[in-house]
Design a protein around this motif. Sequence first.
Motif, PDB file in Angstrom:
ATOM      1  N   LYS A 165       0.835  -1.203   0.000  1.00  0.00           N
ATOM      2  CA  LYS A 165       0.000   0.000   0.000  1.00  0.00           C
ATOM      3  C   LYS A 165       0.865   1.246   0.000  1.00  0.00           C
ATOM      4  O   LYS A 165       0.612   2.205  -0.721  1.00  0.00           O
ATOM      5  CB  LYS A 165      -0.918  -0.019   1.224  1.00  0.00           C
ATOM      6  N   ALA A 166       1.912   1.251   0.777  1.00  0.00           N
ATOM      7  CA  ALA A 166       2.826   2.393   0.824  1.00  0.00           C
ATOM      8  C   ALA A 166       3.519   2.568  -0.515  1.00  0.00           C
ATOM      9  O   ALA A 166       3.770   3.687  -0.966  1.00  0.00           O
ATOM     10  CB  ALA A 166       3.834   2.207   1.944  1.00  0.00           C
ATOM     11  N   ARG A 167       3.860   1.431  -1.181  1.00  0.00           N
ATOM     12  CA  ARG A 167       4.521   1.524  -2.495  1.00  0.00           C
ATOM     13  C   ARG A 167       3.583   2.106  -3.539  1.00  0.00           C
ATOM     14  O   ARG A 167       3.996   2.905  -4.365  1.00  0.00           O
ATOM     15  CB  ARG A 167       5.006   0.140  -2.934  1.00  0.00           C
ATOM     16  N   THR A 168       2.355   1.759  -3.539  1.00  0.00           N
ATOM     17  CA  THR A 168       1.416   2.304  -4.518  1.00  0.00           C
ATOM     18  C   THR A 168       1.166   3.790  -4.263  1.00  0.00           C
ATOM     19  O   THR A 168       1.037   4.564  -5.194  1.00  0.00           O
ATOM     20  CB  THR A 168       0.079   1.539  -4.493  1.00  0.00           C
ATOM     21  N   GLN A 169       1.124   4.189  -3.007  1.00  0.00           N
ATOM     22  CA  GLN A 169       0.978   5.611  -2.708  1.00  0.00           C
ATOM     23  C   GLN A 169       2.202   6.391  -3.178  1.00  0.00           C
ATOM     24  O   GLN A 169       2.095   7.490  -3.666  1.00  0.00           O
ATOM     25  CB  GLN A 169       0.769   5.829  -1.202  1.00  0.00           C
ATOM     26  N   GLU A 170       3.374   5.781  -3.029  1.00  0.00           N
ATOM     27  CA  GLU A 170       4.596   6.446  -3.465  1.00  0.00           C
ATOM     28  C   GLU A 170       4.599   6.605  -4.979  1.00  0.00           C
ATOM     29  O   GLU A 170       4.959   7.637  -5.507  1.00  0.00           O
ATOM     30  CB  GLU A 170       5.810   5.627  -3.017  1.00  0.00           C
ATOM     31  N   ASN A 171       4.183   5.603  -5.714  1.00  0.00           N
ATOM     32  CA  ASN A 171       4.146   5.664  -7.174  1.00  0.00           C
ATOM     33  C   ASN A 171       3.081   6.651  -7.655  1.00  0.00           C
ATOM     34  O   ASN A 171       3.262   7.328  -8.651  1.00  0.00           O
ATOM     35  CB  ASN A 171       3.884   4.278  -7.765  1.00  0.00           C
ATOM     36  N   ASN A 172       1.964   6.696  -6.975  1.00  0.00           N
ATOM     37  CA  ASN A 172       0.887   7.603  -7.372  1.00  0.00           C
ATOM     38  C   ASN A 172       1.167   9.050  -6.968  1.00  0.00           C
ATOM     39  O   ASN A 172       0.530   9.963  -7.469  1.00  0.00           O
ATOM     40  CB  ASN A 172      -0.436   7.154  -6.766  1.00  0.00           C
ATOM     41  N   SER A 173       2.072   9.261  -6.058  1.00  0.00           N
ATOM     42  CA  SER A 173       2.349  10.633  -5.617  1.00  0.00           C
ATOM     43  C   SER A 173       3.027  11.441  -6.709  1.00  0.00           C
ATOM     44  O   SER A 173       3.042  12.654  -6.664  1.00  0.00           O
ATOM     45  CB  SER A 173       3.196  10.628  -4.344  1.00  0.00           C
ATOM     46  N   GLU A 174       3.571  10.772  -7.685  1.00  0.00           N
ATOM     47  CA  GLU A 174       4.196  11.496  -8.784  1.00  0.00           C
ATOM     48  C   GLU A 174       3.150  12.181  -9.647  1.00  0.00           C
ATOM     49  O   GLU A 174       3.432  13.169 -10.294  1.00  0.00           O
ATOM     50  CB  GLU A 174       5.035  10.533  -9.626  1.00  0.00           C
ATOM     51  N   TYR A 175       1.944  11.631  -9.694  1.00  0.00           N
ATOM     52  CA  TYR A 175       0.888  12.182 -10.530  1.00  0.00           C
ATOM     53  C   TYR A 175      -0.229  12.715  -9.643  1.00  0.00           C
ATOM     54  O   TYR A 175      -0.703  12.025  -8.763  1.00  0.00           O
ATOM     55  CB  TYR A 175       0.330  11.115 -11.463  1.00  0.00           C
ATOM     56  N   LEU A 176      -0.642  13.946  -9.917  1.00  0.00           N
ATOM     57  CA  LEU A 176      -1.733  14.537  -9.159  1.00  0.00           C
ATOM     58  C   LEU A 176      -3.023  14.398  -9.949  1.00  0.00           C
ATOM     59  O   LEU A 176      -3.038  14.522 -11.175  1.00  0.00           O
ATOM     60  CB  LEU A 176      -1.467  16.024  -8.902  1.00  0.00           C
ATOM     61  N   ASP A 177      -4.075  14.186  -9.236  1.00  0.00           N
ATOM     62  CA  ASP A 177      -5.374  14.109  -9.891  1.00  0.00           C
ATOM     63  C   ASP A 177      -5.908  15.529 -10.034  1.00  0.00           C
ATOM     64  O   ASP A 177      -6.389  16.130  -9.072  1.00  0.00           O
ATOM     65  CB  ASP A 177      -6.318  13.237  -9.057  1.00  0.00           C
ATOM     66  N   ILE A 178      -5.804  16.069 -11.242  1.00  0.00           N
ATOM     67  CA  ILE A 178      -6.172  17.468 -11.493  1.00  0.00           C
ATOM     68  C   ILE A 178      -7.671  17.654 -11.409  1.00  0.00           C
ATOM     69  O   ILE A 178      -8.144  18.738 -11.103  1.00  0.00           O
ATOM     70  CB  ILE A 178      -5.619  17.913 -12.858  1.00  0.00           C
ATOM     71  N   SER A 179      -8.435  16.645 -11.648  1.00  0.00           N
ATOM     72  CA  SER A 179      -9.889  16.773 -11.620  1.00  0.00           C
ATOM     73  C   SER A 179     -10.401  17.125 -10.230  1.00  0.00           C
ATOM     74  O   SER A 179     -11.488  17.678 -10.085  1.00  0.00           O
ATOM     75  CB  SER A 179     -10.543  15.481 -12.113  1.00  0.00           C
ATOM     76  N   LYS A 180      -9.607  16.809  -9.223  1.00  0.00           N
ATOM     77  CA  LYS A 180     -10.024  17.135  -7.862  1.00  0.00           C
ATOM     78  C   LYS A 180      -9.823  18.621  -7.535  1.00  0.00           C
ATOM     79  O   LYS A 180     -10.404  19.117  -6.587  1.00  0.00           O
ATOM     80  CB  LYS A 180      -9.247  16.285  -6.848  1.00  0.00           C
ATOM     81  N   LEU A 181      -8.989  19.285  -8.334  1.00  0.00           N
ATOM     82  CA  LEU A 181      -8.766  20.713  -8.109  1.00  0.00           C
ATOM     83  C   LEU A 181      -9.930  21.506  -8.680  1.00  0.00           C
ATOM     84  O   LEU A 181     -10.452  21.190  -9.737  1.00  0.00           O
ATOM     85  CB  LEU A 181      -7.463  21.159  -8.784  1.00  0.00           C
ATOM     86  N   GLU A 182     -10.321  22.556  -7.987  1.00  0.00           N
ATOM     87  CA  GLU A 182     -11.420  23.391  -8.472  1.00  0.00           C
ATOM     88  C   GLU A 182     -10.860  24.558  -9.271  1.00  0.00           C
ATOM     89  O   GLU A 182      -9.806  25.095  -8.948  1.00  0.00           O
ATOM     90  CB  GLU A 182     -12.237  23.921  -7.291  1.00  0.00           C
ATOM     91  N   GLN A 183     -11.589  24.911 -10.297  1.00  0.00           N
ATOM     92  CA  GLN A 183     -11.202  26.050 -11.127  1.00  0.00           C
ATOM     93  C   GLN A 183     -11.578  27.322 -10.381  1.00  0.00           C
ATOM     94  O   GLN A 183     -12.643  27.406  -9.771  1.00  0.00           O
ATOM     95  CB  GLN A 183     -11.958  25.940 -12.456  1.00  0.00           C
ATOM     96  N   ARG A 184     -10.721  28.326 -10.439  1.00  0.00           N
ATOM     97  CA  ARG A 184     -10.984  29.589  -9.759  1.00  0.00           C
ATOM     98  C   ARG A 184     -12.020  30.370 -10.546  1.00  0.00           C
ATOM     99  O   ARG A 184     -11.908  30.519 -11.761  1.00  0.00           O
ATOM    100  CB  ARG A 184      -9.695  30.384  -9.626  1.00  0.00           C
TER     101      ARG A 184
END
Length: 186
Positions: A48-67
């Motif tokens: 689980k820690a390894r998958t979080q480490e690999n996924n931390s390189e990519y951010l999910d932009i859809s979760k960010l709100e547009q200003r």
Amino acid sequence: MDSAERKRKLLLGGALIATLIAVILVDEEEAVIDTIETIQPARPSTDKARTQENNSEYLDISKLEQRKFNPLAGELFTSTTWAPKQPPVTLQQQAVKTAQAARSLTPPAPTAPPLPFKYNGKAIADNETWVFLSQAGENHIAKIGGKINDQYRLDSINDTTIAITYLPLNIKQTLTINNQIAGNIR
């Protein structure tokens, strides 16, 4: 060489020898070398820690709100002035303003200074009229066509006025006799 100079040279020589001995003794001591070990970061042990480490390189932009900006806010970086806006100027109004500015830039026409003379009297001799004038305590005698101070010329004389020309600007001026009784000398 005097004794004071000899003492000074001996002192400086002794200090030099003491410095050299100190340098030799310090070089013979053990040199301490610090070793730097690189420390590896701890690896996560779980999957689980390894998958979080690999996924931390990519951010999910859809979760960010547009200003979102309020359209009523206007431009943020425009200059602001509190002076009221001027109505647009027509070409005719601009031409009038330009003509007025040109007239205001032209210097006024030169004028003659006020006459500095005071009438004191006149005399008529051999059909020539002489006028007596005073200026700041100085008396002048002039006839028609004569110059006064190389700046004025006497043009004509009658019972109430004297016509004088200011020569630098060729401007005619009139000196009134102020209802004085003209003193005629014959």
